[in-house]
Enzyme design. Structure first.
Site, short mmCIF file in Angstrom:
data_model
loop_
_atom_site.label_atom_id
_atom_site.label_comp_id
_atom_site.label_asym_id
_atom_site.label_seq_id
_atom_site.Cartn_x
_atom_site.Cartn_y
_atom_site.Cartn_z
N SER A 124 48.16 63.69 -17.20
CA SER A 124 47.93 65.02 -17.78
C SER A 124 46.75 65.00 -18.73
CB SER A 124 49.19 65.40 -18.56
OG SER A 124 48.97 66.53 -19.35
N TYR A 149 56.42 63.72 -24.90
CA TYR A 149 56.04 63.94 -23.50
C TYR A 149 54.64 63.37 -23.24
CZ TYR A 149 54.00 66.08 -19.42
OH TYR A 149 53.31 66.25 -18.24
N LYS A 153 53.10 60.08 -20.72
CA LYS A 153 51.99 60.06 -19.75
C LYS A 153 51.00 58.95 -20.13
CE LYS A 153 53.63 62.97 -17.13
NZ LYS A 153 54.07 62.57 -15.80
#
Ligand code: NAD
Ligand code: WQD
Length: 339
Positions: A124, A149, A153
């Site tokens: 991302s 989150y 990644k």
């Protein structure tokens, strides 16, 4: 060629499965439906005429992975499976680390045991450091993520890089998506957020359908032309085609590569609202409220590497994104659960 797609029932996974089948690939999906519906697979079948093979299981279950690799000769894995709600990751960090990193480690272990050497990972733009200057290129500084989150990644990329380096002959693509929106033009598959949407486009769609009264615009005092946040929205079908391009790339290149997938153009929240209104002829009531914590003013990509090295470019524009997102929402006002 057979492709294993983890999280293939989800928003980006389902669109990618359609493009893989269109390309003549055989698709095997592993998904536990923690954030998706089995009905998306019926819809993939309705679009393509082919029902993907499904293993309903958690990617962290290495015995199921062994079963899959034993039963199918997998050429390449696309790893979409993961939890993705930023706010929820702040409230439940361990669940996010356990799910997103546990699944990545289990998958790499199973690939190693079964000599599967090609992997595409859903990363991302959130991995870019908040101090980095847009447009972000693949060499821009990363880290300093503002939520768990984002860290999953960042660490997910690192785990895969290290595993690939230790093996020496793996081909790995780390794809950093910008803001995926829109839906397949059939309106049969699309984004189906549970509860109140966190992201802009699904929220606009639910205001358009009357499910929500108005859009809250998070801040109009950013250093941008109209004061609202600017993002690089990318049509999910273009994004899906980026994965098809990555499979071609991995068939010719060993080692790890990072690619940003976006259009290279930034649009503000107000531009997004105005475009949606014009294209679909629907008014979107909105109110300007305070900034959302952790939001950047501007995020968009430099496309030099994805165009020059990967050989992929987005072709759909903001009008297509707004039209297709609304077409899906109109045809499926309650997502897959209304079926
Ligand atoms: P999604 O929630 O629609 O799809 C994820 C899928 O993975 C779901 O079908 C879910 O049921 C499944 N899943 C999650 N954990 C699992 C597990 N342990 N075992 C088996 N299945 C599991 O999300 P999406 O928008 O399609 O995103 C796909 C990937 O792309 C995610 O990794 C996400 O972090 C990443 N990504 C998404 C965006 C975005 O804005 N949508 C942006 C950048 C990166
Ligand atoms: C876009 C713009 C908001 C909702 C998030 C994740 C990121 C990635 C993609 C996975 C911003 C504004 C939004 C609303 C608003 N996901 N907005 N009202 O924040 O760029 O990225 O999704 O990797 O990790 O952080 O996308 O769609 O939430 O917001 O005004 O109700 O819309 O402030 O400027 P974001 P978004």
């Amino acid at each position: 060629m057979k492709i294993l797609v983890t999280g293939g029932a989800g928003f980006i996974g389902s669109h990618t499965c359609v493009e893989l089948v269109n390309r003549g690939y055989e698709v095997v999906i592993i998904d536990n439906f923690v954030n998706s519906s089995k009905r998306s697979l019926d819809r993939i079948c309705e679009i393509t005429g082919v029902m993907p093979i499904l293993y309903e299981a958690d990617v962290r279950d290495e015995s199921v992975l062994s079963e899959i690799f034993g039963e199918h000769e997998i050429d390449c894995v696309i790893h979409f499976a993961g939890l993705k709600a930023v706010g929820e990751s702040v409230a439940m960090p361990l669940r996010y680390y356990e799910n997103n990193l546990g699944s990545t480690i289990a998958l790499c272990n199973a690939m190693k045991r079964n000599s599967v050497k090609k992997l595409i990972f859903s990363s991302s733009a959130t991995v870019y450091a908040s101090g980095a200057e847009p447009p972000f290129s693949e060499g821009s500084p990363t880290g300093g993520c503002t939520n768990p989150y984002g860290w999953t990644k960042y660490f997910g990329e690192q785990i895969i890089r290290d595993a690939a380096r230790a093996e020496g002959d793996w081909s790995v693509a780390l794809l950093r998506y910008f803001n995926p929106v829109g839906a397949h033009k059939s309106g049969l598959i699309g984004e189906d957020p549970q509860g109140i949407p966190n992201n802009l486009m699904p929220f606009i769609c639910q205001v358009a359908s009357g499910r929500r009264e108005k859009l809250n615009i998070f801040g109009n005092d950013y250093p941008t032309p109209d004061g609202t946040g600017v993002r690089d929205y990318i049509h999910v079908v273009d994004l899906a085609l980026g994965h098809v391009a990555a499979i071609d790339y991995l068939s010719k290149n060993v080692g790890e590569s990072v690619f940003n997938l976006g259009t290279g153009k930034g649009y503000s929240v107000l531009e997004m609202v105005k475009t949606f209104e014009r294209v679909n002829d629907i008014k979107i009531p909105y109110e300007i409220v305070g900034r959302r914590p952790g939001d950047l003013a501007v995020s968009f990509t430099n496309t030099d590497r994805s165009a020059g090295v990967l050989g992929w470019k987005a072709t759909l524009g903001l009008d297509d994104m707004c039209r297709d997102a609304w077409n899906w929402q109109k045809k499926n006002p309650n997502g897959y659960s209304g079926l």
